[in-house]
Write a protein that holds these residues in place. Structure first.
Motif, PDB file in Angstrom:
ATOM      1  N   ALA A  64       0.811  -1.212   0.000  1.00 57.72           N
ATOM      2  CA  ALA A  64       0.000   0.000   0.000  1.00 57.72           C
ATOM      3  C   ALA A  64       0.848   1.267   0.000  1.00 57.72           C
ATOM      4  O   ALA A  64       0.315   2.365   0.061  1.00 57.72           O
ATOM      5  N   MET A  65       2.140   1.117  -0.074  1.00 53.63           N
ATOM      6  CA  MET A  65       3.034   2.265   0.031  1.00 53.63           C
ATOM      7  C   MET A  65       3.617   2.626  -1.334  1.00 53.63           C
ATOM      8  O   MET A  65       3.596   1.838  -2.263  1.00 53.63           O
ATOM      9  N   GLU A  96       4.332  -1.367   7.377  1.00 51.88           N
ATOM     10  CA  GLU A  96       3.559  -1.078   6.162  1.00 51.88           C
ATOM     11  C   GLU A  96       2.064  -0.918   6.449  1.00 51.88           C
ATOM     12  O   GLU A  96       1.414  -0.029   5.914  1.00 51.88           O
ATOM     13  N   GLU A 101       1.503   5.261   9.693  1.00 50.71           N
ATOM     14  CA  GLU A 101       2.320   5.460   8.499  1.00 50.71           C
ATOM     15  C   GLU A 101       1.491   5.867   7.286  1.00 50.71           C
ATOM     16  O   GLU A 101       2.026   6.355   6.313  1.00 50.71           O
ATOM     17  N   GLN A 102       0.197   5.653   7.328  1.00 49.89           N
ATOM     18  CA  GLN A 102      -0.657   5.929   6.179  1.00 49.89           C
ATOM     19  C   GLN A 102      -1.282   7.319   6.290  1.00 49.89           C
ATOM     20  O   GLN A 102      -2.492   7.476   6.296  1.00 49.89           O
ATOM     21  N   GLN A 103      -0.439   8.336   6.335  1.00 52.73           N
ATOM     22  CA  GLN A 103      -0.917   9.693   6.525  1.00 52.73           C
ATOM     23  C   GLN A 103      -0.773  10.573   5.297  1.00 52.73           C
ATOM     24  O   GLN A 103      -1.316  11.654   5.271  1.00 52.73           O
ATOM     25  N   PRO A 105      -1.586  10.186   1.615  1.00 52.85           N
ATOM     26  CA  PRO A 105      -2.079   9.442   0.449  1.00 52.85           C
ATOM     27  C   PRO A 105      -1.750  10.166  -0.859  1.00 52.85           C
ATOM     28  O   PRO A 105      -1.800  11.391  -0.942  1.00 52.85           O
ATOM     29  N   ARG A 113      -2.015   5.166  -2.829  1.00 58.64           N
ATOM     30  CA  ARG A 113      -0.813   4.699  -2.142  1.00 58.64           C
ATOM     31  C   ARG A 113      -0.462   5.709  -1.056  1.00 58.64           C
ATOM     32  O   ARG A 113      -0.917   6.846  -1.076  1.00 58.64           O
ATOM     33  N   PHE A 114       0.373   5.299  -0.140  1.00 52.99           N
ATOM     34  CA  PHE A 114       0.819   6.184   0.930  1.00 52.99           C
ATOM     35  C   PHE A 114       2.308   6.430   0.747  1.00 52.99           C
ATOM     36  O   PHE A 114       3.100   5.502   0.691  1.00 52.99           O
ATOM     37  N   ASP A 116       5.945   7.033   1.358  1.00 56.37           N
ATOM     38  CA  ASP A 116       6.905   6.697   2.415  1.00 56.37           C
ATOM     39  C   ASP A 116       8.258   6.413   1.775  1.00 56.37           C
ATOM     40  O   ASP A 116       8.642   5.254   1.611  1.00 56.37           O
TER      41      ASP A 116
END
Length: 127
Positions: A64-65, A96, A101-103, A105, A113-114, A116
């Motif tokens: 997802a990154m 992950e 961590e998913q801040q 998008p 995706r996020f 990173d």
């Protein structure tokens, strides 16, 4: 006759040594290359590239990154070598799915995706 041959031999020796050492000096420090580290890194990079080529298309996109986990792993291995590269890869895989961590998008390839990047996770290294 002997002194003439001795002078010619001495001149030849001096000429060849200056030709081979023309670019050398005590001011240059040659960096020691660890062949084992390069071999390990290339083996790990090949493994990740095989994963990208053969397993990921069949298994589907699961990361997802952005950059994807395999691209992140290749970048970490190239920049930091095998030990830290594997450590950073495992850390990325571990965090992950963390909602913290998913801040950030972003829309990439039609998917959310996020963001990173490696630079956000290796700031504590003093390279």
């Amino acid at each position: 006759m002997k002194p003439l041959w001795a002078i010619v031999f001495l001149l030849l020796c001096l000429n060849t040594t200056t030709a081979f050492t023309a670019d050398w000096g005590p001011w240059e420090v040659k960096k020691a290359v660890d062949v084992r580290q390069e071999t390990t890194t290339s083996v790990l990079q090949t493994a990740v590239q095989l994963f990208q080529k053969y397993i990921s298309p069949v298994d589907g996109q699961r990361c997802a990154m952005y950059p994807t986990c395999s691209a992140y792993s290749l970048q970490a291995l190239r920049q930091h070598g095998p030990l830290l590269g594997v450590f950073l890869t495992v850390d990325r895989l571990y965090h992950e799915g963390d909602p913290i961590e998913q801040q950030h998008p972003i829309n990439k390839w039609g998917y959310i995706r996020f963001y990173d990047p490696l630079e956000n996770n290796d700031f504590w290294l003093n390279d």
